[in-house]
Design a protein around this motif. Structure first.
Motif, mmCIF file in Angstrom:
data_model
loop_
_atom_site.group_PDB
_atom_site.id
_atom_site.type_symbol
_atom_site.label_atom_id
_atom_site.label_comp_id
_atom_site.label_asym_id
_atom_site.label_seq_id
_atom_site.Cartn_x
_atom_site.Cartn_y
_atom_site.Cartn_z
ATOM 1 N N GLN A 88 13.237 1.671 -67.477
ATOM 2 C CA GLN A 88 12.257 2.587 -68.065
ATOM 3 C C GLN A 88 10.859 2.276 -67.550
ATOM 4 O O GLN A 88 10.576 1.125 -67.161
ATOM 5 C CB GLN A 88 12.286 2.472 -69.581
ATOM 6 C CG GLN A 88 13.557 3.015 -70.220
ATOM 7 C CD GLN A 88 13.476 3.024 -71.732
ATOM 8 O OE1 GLN A 88 12.682 2.329 -72.332
ATOM 9 N NE2 GLN A 88 14.314 3.845 -72.354
ATOM 10 N N PRO A 89 9.982 3.261 -67.555
ATOM 11 C CA PRO A 89 8.586 2.997 -67.172
ATOM 12 C C PRO A 89 8.007 1.864 -67.997
ATOM 13 O O PRO A 89 8.235 1.784 -69.215
ATOM 14 C CB PRO A 89 7.896 4.326 -67.473
ATOM 15 C CG PRO A 89 8.968 5.347 -67.310
ATOM 16 C CD PRO A 89 10.217 4.695 -67.830
ATOM 17 N N GLY A 90 7.294 0.985 -67.321
ATOM 18 C CA GLY A 90 6.731 -0.186 -67.973
ATOM 19 C C GLY A 90 7.630 -1.402 -67.927
ATOM 20 O O GLY A 90 7.202 -2.505 -68.283
ATOM 21 N N GLY A 91 8.865 -1.201 -67.498
ATOM 22 C CA GLY A 91 9.817 -2.295 -67.445
ATOM 23 C C GLY A 91 9.692 -3.148 -66.199
ATOM 24 O O GLY A 91 8.803 -2.938 -65.361
ATOM 25 N N SER A 92 10.604 -4.115 -66.087
ATOM 26 C CA SER A 92 10.582 -5.063 -64.973
ATOM 27 C C SER A 92 11.962 -5.187 -64.341
ATOM 28 O O SER A 92 12.986 -4.978 -65.013
ATOM 29 C CB SER A 92 10.145 -6.450 -65.468
ATOM 30 O OG SER A 92 8.846 -6.421 -66.006
ATOM 31 N N GLN A 145 20.837 -3.699 -46.388
ATOM 32 C CA GLN A 145 21.324 -2.335 -46.576
ATOM 33 C C GLN A 145 20.563 -1.586 -47.667
ATOM 34 O O GLN A 145 20.684 -0.363 -47.781
ATOM 35 C CB GLN A 145 22.812 -2.356 -46.917
ATOM 36 C CG GLN A 145 23.679 -2.825 -45.758
ATOM 37 C CD GLN A 145 23.552 -1.907 -44.558
ATOM 38 O OE1 GLN A 145 23.731 -0.704 -44.648
ATOM 39 N NE2 GLN A 145 23.224 -2.489 -43.412
ATOM 40 N N GLY A 146 19.803 -2.297 -48.465
ATOM 41 C CA GLY A 146 18.999 -1.651 -49.484
ATOM 42 C C GLY A 146 19.616 -1.691 -50.870
ATOM 43 O O GLY A 146 20.834 -1.774 -51.025
ATOM 44 N N THR A 147 18.750 -1.638 -51.863
ATOM 45 C CA THR A 147 19.175 -1.558 -53.255
ATOM 46 C C THR A 147 18.324 -0.502 -53.957
ATOM 47 O O THR A 147 17.112 -0.450 -53.766
ATOM 48 C CB THR A 147 19.078 -2.929 -53.958
ATOM 49 O OG1 THR A 147 19.619 -2.836 -55.282
ATOM 50 C CG2 THR A 147 17.648 -3.438 -54.052
ATOM 51 N N GLN A 148 18.971 0.325 -54.745
ATOM 52 C CA GLN A 148 18.280 1.432 -55.393
ATOM 53 C C GLN A 148 17.556 0.952 -56.645
ATOM 54 O O GLN A 148 18.148 0.278 -57.495
ATOM 55 C CB GLN A 148 19.272 2.542 -55.771
ATOM 56 C CG GLN A 148 18.670 3.696 -56.539
ATOM 57 C CD GLN A 148 17.757 4.559 -55.674
ATOM 58 O OE1 GLN A 148 18.098 4.915 -54.551
ATOM 59 N NE2 GLN A 148 16.592 4.910 -56.215
ATOM 60 N N VAL A 149 16.305 1.352 -56.761
ATOM 61 C CA VAL A 149 15.523 1.135 -57.976
ATOM 62 C C VAL A 149 15.113 2.504 -58.502
ATOM 63 O O VAL A 149 14.487 3.288 -57.782
ATOM 64 C CB VAL A 149 14.276 0.274 -57.700
ATOM 65 C CG1 VAL A 149 13.371 0.234 -58.929
ATOM 66 C CG2 VAL A 149 14.683 -1.135 -57.291
ATOM 67 N N THR A 150 15.484 2.785 -59.729
ATOM 68 C CA THR A 150 15.136 4.057 -60.354
ATOM 69 C C THR A 150 14.372 3.793 -61.641
ATOM 70 O O THR A 150 14.858 3.072 -62.518
ATOM 71 C CB THR A 150 16.388 4.881 -60.667
ATOM 72 O OG1 THR A 150 17.128 5.111 -59.462
ATOM 73 C CG2 THR A 150 16.017 6.221 -61.282
ATOM 74 N N VAL A 151 13.171 4.343 -61.707
ATOM 75 C CA VAL A 151 12.337 4.188 -62.891
ATOM 76 C C VAL A 151 12.274 5.545 -63.581
ATOM 77 O O VAL A 151 11.740 6.508 -63.041
ATOM 78 C CB VAL A 151 10.923 3.701 -62.538
ATOM 79 C CG1 VAL A 151 10.126 3.450 -63.820
ATOM 80 C CG2 VAL A 151 10.981 2.449 -61.684
ATOM 81 N N SER A 152 12.854 5.589 -64.767
ATOM 82 C CA SER A 152 12.952 6.868 -65.469
ATOM 83 C C SER A 152 13.141 6.629 -66.954
ATOM 84 O O SER A 152 13.755 5.639 -67.354
ATOM 85 C CB SER A 152 14.137 7.673 -64.926
ATOM 86 O OG SER A 152 14.325 8.864 -65.675
ATOM 87 N N SER A 153 12.587 7.540 -67.732
ATOM 88 C CA SER A 153 12.787 7.463 -69.181
ATOM 89 C C SER A 153 13.990 8.288 -69.603
ATOM 90 O O SER A 153 14.320 8.334 -70.789
ATOM 91 C CB SER A 153 11.532 7.939 -69.909
ATOM 92 O OG SER A 153 11.175 9.242 -69.488
#
Length: 117
Positions: free
Chosen positions: A13-17, A109-117
């Motif tokens: 979530q937004p604000g997370g780590s 190869q990369g890792t996905q980071v998704t920031v979403s509420s």
């Protein structure tokens, strides 16, 4: 054969780590003499450098992540980390680690980071 394998991505979530890790492996390969870095690529955008750390430990950051992200390295574990705090939706991207020395460079190869509420 040198391999870089990222881990630690996910949905937050937004604000997370999140803390990303990148483990290097390969016969007689040691990251200690390599500059290490993290790039990211968001959908429809160019890949951008997020953070880098020299073999001596000096670090640099993109303006957009300064004060929120911290890059570190553990040469004994052949691992580079990216601690990401105060994440926002603009940080959503695939994150790639890299190792470079002289004419040699390696990418994960990369890792996905998704920031979403």
């Amino acid at each position: 054969q040198v391999q870089l394998v990222e881990s630690g991505g996910g949905l937050v979530q937004p604000g997370g780590s999140l803390r990303l890790s990148c483990a290097a492996s390969g016969s007689i390969f040691s990251i200690s003499s390599y500059a290490l870095g993290w790039d990211r690529q968001a959908p429809g955008k160019q890949r951008e450098l997020v953070a880098s750390i020299s073999s001596g430990g000096s670090s640099n950051y993109a303006e957009s992540v300064k004060g929120r992200f911290t890059i570190s390295r553990d040469n004994a574990k052949n691992t580079v980390f990216l601690q990401m705090n105060s994440l926002n939706v603009e940080d959503t991207a695939v994150y790639y680690c890299n190792a470079a020395r002289s004419v040699f460079s390696y990418w994960g190869q990369g890792t996905q980071v998704t920031v979403s509420s």
